[in-house]
Design an enzyme around this catalytic site. Sequence first.
Site, PDB file in Angstrom:
ATOM      1  CB  VAL A 165      -4.232   4.844   5.708  1.00  0.00           C
ATOM      2  CG1 VAL A 165      -5.175   4.467   6.845  1.00  0.00           C
ATOM      3  CG2 VAL A 165      -4.332   3.815   4.580  1.00  0.00           C
ATOM      4  CG  ASP A 166      -4.741   8.465   0.400  1.00  0.00           C
ATOM      5  OD1 ASP A 166      -4.737   9.685   0.699  1.00  0.00           O
ATOM      6  OD2 ASP A 166      -5.744   7.905  -0.081  1.00  0.00           O
ATOM      7  CD  GLN A 193     -14.516   6.908   6.853  1.00  0.00           C
ATOM      8  OE1 GLN A 193     -14.940   5.827   7.234  1.00  0.00           O
ATOM      9  NE2 GLN A 193     -15.147   7.641   5.954  1.00  0.00           N
ATOM     10  CG  HIS A 252      -9.891   4.617   9.777  1.00  0.00           C
ATOM     11  ND1 HIS A 252     -10.813   4.365   8.795  1.00  0.00           N
ATOM     12  CD2 HIS A 252     -10.600   4.793  10.919  1.00  0.00           C
ATOM     13  CE1 HIS A 252     -12.031   4.379   9.325  1.00  0.00           C
ATOM     14  NE2 HIS A 252     -11.928   4.648  10.604  1.00  0.00           N
ATOM     15  NE  ARG A 273      -3.020  -1.500  -0.590  1.00  0.00           N
ATOM     16  CZ  ARG A 273      -2.776  -2.736  -1.073  1.00  0.00           C
ATOM     17  NH1 ARG A 273      -2.566  -3.742  -0.269  1.00  0.00           N
ATOM     18  NH2 ARG A 273      -2.730  -2.962  -2.356  1.00  0.00           N
ATOM     19  N   GLY A 327     -17.237  10.358  -0.811  1.00  0.00           N
ATOM     20  CA  GLY A 327     -16.663   9.049  -1.119  1.00  0.00           C
ATOM     21  C   GLY A 327     -16.529   8.090   0.042  1.00  0.00           C
ATOM     22  CB  THR A 328     -17.153   7.553   3.315  1.00  0.00           C
ATOM     23  OG1 THR A 328     -17.369   6.535   4.306  1.00  0.00           O
ATOM     24  CG2 THR A 328     -17.930   8.797   3.683  1.00  0.00           C
ATOM     25  CB  SER A 329     -19.863   2.760   1.897  1.00  0.00           C
ATOM     26  OG  SER A 329     -18.998   2.200   2.872  1.00  0.00           O
TER      27      SER A 329
HETATM   28  N1  APR Z   1     -15.672   9.534  -6.256  1.00  0.00           N
HETATM   29  C1  APR Z   1     -16.354   9.576  -5.066  1.00  0.00           C
HETATM   30  N2  APR Z   1     -16.814   8.484  -4.456  1.00  0.00           N
HETATM   31  C2  APR Z   1     -16.584   7.293  -5.022  1.00  0.00           C
HETATM   32  C3  APR Z   1     -15.878   7.161  -6.231  1.00  0.00           C
HETATM   33  C4  APR Z   1     -15.421   8.351  -6.870  1.00  0.00           C
HETATM   34  N3  APR Z   1     -14.762   8.333  -8.029  1.00  0.00           N
HETATM   35  N4  APR Z   1     -15.818   5.831  -6.532  1.00  0.00           N
HETATM   36  C5  APR Z   1     -16.438   5.171  -5.547  1.00  0.00           C
HETATM   37  N5  APR Z   1     -16.912   6.040  -4.621  1.00  0.00           N
HETATM   38  C6  APR Z   1     -17.656   5.775  -3.390  1.00  0.00           C
HETATM   39  C7  APR Z   1     -18.437   4.475  -3.363  1.00  0.00           C
HETATM   40  O1  APR Z   1     -19.684   4.634  -4.041  1.00  0.00           O
HETATM   41  C8  APR Z   1     -18.598   4.241  -1.860  1.00  0.00           C
HETATM   42  O2  APR Z   1     -19.744   4.889  -1.361  1.00  0.00           O
HETATM   43  O3  APR Z   1     -16.742   5.673  -2.320  1.00  0.00           O
HETATM   44  C9  APR Z   1     -17.336   4.895  -1.283  1.00  0.00           C
HETATM   45  C10 APR Z   1     -16.300   3.915  -0.807  1.00  0.00           C
HETATM   46  O4  APR Z   1     -16.796   3.181   0.266  1.00  0.00           O
HETATM   47  P1  APR Z   1     -15.885   2.103   1.040  1.00  0.00           P
HETATM   48  O5  APR Z   1     -15.161   1.276   0.051  1.00  0.00           O
HETATM   49  O6  APR Z   1     -16.737   1.417   2.029  1.00  0.00           O
HETATM   50  O7  APR Z   1     -14.767   3.012   1.765  1.00  0.00           O
HETATM   51  P2  APR Z   1     -14.862   3.837   3.124  1.00  0.00           P
HETATM   52  O8  APR Z   1     -16.243   4.295   3.392  1.00  0.00           O
HETATM   53  O9  APR Z   1     -13.782   4.856   3.073  1.00  0.00           O
HETATM   54  O10 APR Z   1     -14.461   2.731   4.183  1.00  0.00           O
HETATM   55  C11 APR Z   1     -14.325   3.109   5.524  1.00  0.00           C
HETATM   56  O11 APR Z   1     -13.491   0.943   6.115  1.00  0.00           O
HETATM   57  O12 APR Z   1     -12.197  -0.889   5.688  1.00  0.00           O
HETATM   58  C12 APR Z   1     -12.273   0.271   6.367  1.00  0.00           C
HETATM   59  O13 APR Z   1     -10.520   1.422   7.312  1.00  0.00           O
HETATM   60  C13 APR Z   1     -11.148   1.224   6.084  1.00  0.00           C
HETATM   61  O14 APR Z   1     -11.204   3.638   6.127  1.00  0.00           O
HETATM   62  C14 APR Z   1     -11.852   2.482   5.618  1.00  0.00           C
HETATM   63  C15 APR Z   1     -13.235   2.331   6.212  1.00  0.00           C
END
Ligand code: APR
Length: 235
Positions: free
Chosen positions: A88-89, A86, A104, A56, A175-177
Site C-alpha cells: 500500500v506504499d 500487494q 490492497h 503508516r 518479496g511475498t510469502s
Molecule cells: N527482499 C525481498 N524479500 C524479503 C526481504 C527482502 N529484503 N525481506 C523479507 N522478504 C520476504 C519474506 O521472506 C517473506 O517471504 O518478504 C516476504 C514478506 O511476506 P509477508 O510479510 O507475508 O508479506 P506479503 O506477502 O506482502 O503479505 C501479503 O498480507 O497482511 C496482508 O495486506 C497485507 O499485502 C499484505 C498481504
Amino acid sequence: MKNLVVLTGAGMSAESGISTFRDAGGLWERYPVEQVATPEGYAANPKLVINFYNERRKQLLSVQPNKGHLLLAELENQFKVTVITQNVDNLHERAGSRNVIHLHGELTKVTSSLQPNNPKFIRELRPENYEVHWGDKADDGSQLRPFIVWFGEPVPMIEKAIEYTESADIFVIIGTSLNVYPAAGLLNYVRPGVPVYLIDPKEVKVTSGHKINVIRKGASEGMEELKNVLQKEFV
Ligand code: APR
C-alpha cells in the site's frame, strides 16, 4: 517488447525500512490484524484504525525507494512492465514505475466508509494532509476511511491483475510469502511455459505446475541478478 509482469509484496519495500507482515518482528506481531485490518476492527474502534494508517502514511515521508524498486522501474526501457503489488506504499511509483496495480489499496488515498470502492469518493491526499481525523468526511457525508482493502473485503483490482498475468511473457514474484489470496493465486493464470522467477531471501512455498527459477536474495541484490538474466535471455 515482451510483457514482464511482476507481483510484489512487503519484502520489496523491506530494504526501504518498511516492516513486512509475517516475518519475526513483522507488523502482525506488533498489531492485532483483526483490530487494524478488518471491517469489524474498524467498526469497533475507528479512531484506532485511522491512527494506525496515519502512522503508516507518515512513514512514507521518511522512506525512499530502494535499489530493487529503481532497477524494476529501469526495466521499462526494455520490457512492457506491469507491477501488481500487494503493497500500500507508493515506492514503486516514486521509483518511476508507470503501470502499477495496487491490489490492497493505497495509503495515499482515502475514501467513503459506506462505499469504499466507489471512484466518486476516492481521494488522493497531499503529503501535507496525510493525517486523517475522526470527523473528516467523504463527499457522501460518511467518515473518511483509508483506501485499504481489509481482510474479508472484495479485491476489485484482481480482475485487471488477472488479465495482465494472462498476457505475461515473463512472470516475476518479489518479496511475498504468498499467504494471502487472491494475490497468491495469480500464478495459476500464468500461461504454461512462461518463465517464472522468484526473488526472496527465504524459502517461499509455491504450489504450481510452473518451474520456478528461485533467486534467493533480498530485493535489491535479487533485482540486479534478475536484470542480468533477463538481459542475457530475452533482450
Ligand atoms: N527482499 C525481498 N524479500 C524479503 C526481504 C527482502 N529484503 N525481506 C523479507 N522478504 C520476504 C519474506 O521472506 C517473506 O517471504 O518478504 C516476504 C514478506 O511476506 P509477508 O510479510 O507475508 O508479506 P506479503 O506477502 O506482502 O503479505 C501479503 O498480507 O497482511 C496482508 O495486506 C497485507 O499485502 C499484505 C498481504
